[in-house]
Scaffold this motif. Structure first.
Motif, PDB file in Angstrom:
ATOM      1  N   LYS A 228      -9.747   3.046  -9.113  1.00 40.34           N
ATOM      2  CA  LYS A 228      -8.919   3.641  -8.267  1.00 40.34           C
ATOM      3  C   LYS A 228      -8.605   3.071  -7.096  1.00 40.34           C
ATOM      4  CE  LYS A 228      -9.909   7.967 -10.521  1.00 40.34           C
ATOM      5  NZ  LYS A 228     -10.360   9.541 -10.899  1.00 40.34           N
ATOM      6  N   CYS A 229      -9.897   2.342  -6.597  1.00 39.33           N
ATOM      7  CA  CYS A 229     -10.585   1.839  -5.972  1.00 39.33           C
ATOM      8  C   CYS A 229      -9.062   1.227  -5.259  1.00 39.33           C
ATOM      9  CB  CYS A 229     -11.578   1.588  -5.449  1.00 39.33           C
ATOM     10  SG  CYS A 229     -12.283   2.408  -4.103  1.00 39.33           S
TER      11      CYS A 229
ATOM     12  N   TRP B  25      -3.835  -1.578  -3.115  1.00 39.70           N
ATOM     13  CA  TRP B  25      -2.489  -1.808  -3.605  1.00 39.70           C
ATOM     14  C   TRP B  25      -1.457  -1.391  -3.108  1.00 39.70           C
ATOM     15  CZ3 TRP B  25      -2.507  -6.994  -4.189  1.00 39.70           C
ATOM     16  CH2 TRP B  25      -3.072  -8.147  -4.389  1.00 39.70           C
ATOM     17  N   ILE B  26      -1.572  -0.099  -3.719  1.00 34.96           N
ATOM     18  CA  ILE B  26      -0.804   0.836  -2.800  1.00 34.96           C
ATOM     19  C   ILE B  26      -0.623   1.007  -1.943  1.00 34.96           C
ATOM     20  CG2 ILE B  26      -0.093   3.447  -2.404  1.00 34.96           C
ATOM     21  CD1 ILE B  26      -0.892   4.042  -5.661  1.00 34.96           C
ATOM     22  N   THR B  27      -1.789   0.997  -0.835  1.00 36.64           N
ATOM     23  CA  THR B  27      -2.001   0.471   0.525  1.00 36.64           C
ATOM     24  C   THR B  27      -1.037  -0.615   0.871  1.00 36.64           C
ATOM     25  OG1 THR B  27      -3.984   2.092   0.801  1.00 36.64           O
ATOM     26  CG2 THR B  27      -3.246   1.124   2.958  1.00 36.64           C
TER      27      THR B  27
ATOM     28  N   GLU C 219       7.378  -1.543   5.814  1.00 38.28           N
ATOM     29  CA  GLU C 219       7.462  -0.877   7.116  1.00 38.28           C
ATOM     30  C   GLU C 219       8.337  -1.986   6.865  1.00 38.28           C
ATOM     31  OE1 GLU C 219       7.371   1.898   7.956  1.00 38.28           O
ATOM     32  OE2 GLU C 219       6.064   2.800   5.376  1.00 38.28           O
ATOM     33  N   ASN C 220       9.502  -0.872   8.238  1.00 34.90           N
ATOM     34  CA  ASN C 220      10.371  -1.498   9.141  1.00 34.90           C
ATOM     35  C   ASN C 220      10.127  -2.304  10.158  1.00 34.90           C
ATOM     36  OD1 ASN C 220      12.835  -2.625   9.857  1.00 34.90           O
ATOM     37  ND2 ASN C 220      13.491  -0.554  10.111  1.00 34.90           N
ATOM     38  N   VAL C 221       9.742  -3.683  10.417  1.00 31.81           N
ATOM     39  CA  VAL C 221       9.208  -3.556  11.565  1.00 31.81           C
ATOM     40  C   VAL C 221      10.497  -4.187  12.804  1.00 31.81           C
ATOM     41  CG1 VAL C 221       7.756  -5.789  12.247  1.00 31.81           C
ATOM     42  CG2 VAL C 221       7.476  -4.947  10.390  1.00 31.81           C
TER      43      VAL C 221
END
Length: 121
Positions: free
Chosen positions: A2-3, A8-10, A17-19
């Motif tokens: 789970k970790c 990977w999701i994080t 993200e749009n930078v």
């Protein structure tokens, strides 16, 4: 386990993200480059996404519009604005049939004219 999935999701969320960078005093630096280089492009509001005219000048803003039929075309325009500001554009396309290679080239020139320089005193 789970970790590892959480990690990977994080990572995906953080790196997708749009930078955007900071700008000083406007929308972006070098905004003068966005001047339209043909009359048709000016009529379209300065942005051409999908107009498939046989005009090599339109390909300066959107290179995907280059076609073999544009071989040898030369497009030029000159705009004179207030206070001596002048804008000159020239665009051409060359097709090499032996290599099946098409290239477009363009020059954009902008002259700000003369600006009166003053200081606080």
């Amino acid at each position: 386990m789970k970790c590892r999935i959480f990690f990977w999701i994080t990572c995906v969320v953080l790196f997708t993200e749009n930078v955007s960078a900071q700008t000083l005093g406007g929308n972006a630096a070098f905004g003068f480059i966005n001047q339209p280089n043909t009359a048709q492009l000016s009529a379209l509001g300065g942005i051409n996404i999908s107009n498939h005219a046989n005009d090599v000048g339109m390909a300066f803003q959107n290179p995907s519009l280059l076609r073999k039929s544009m071989h040898g075309q030369i497009s030029s325009s000159f705009n004179s604005f207030l206070a001596g500001i002048r804008n000159l554009n020239a665009t051409t396309a060359i097709y090499n049939s032996k290599l099946d290679f098409l290239i477009g080239a363009g020059i954009k020139y902008l002259n700000y004219g003369s600006v009166t320089e003053t200081d606080a005193s």
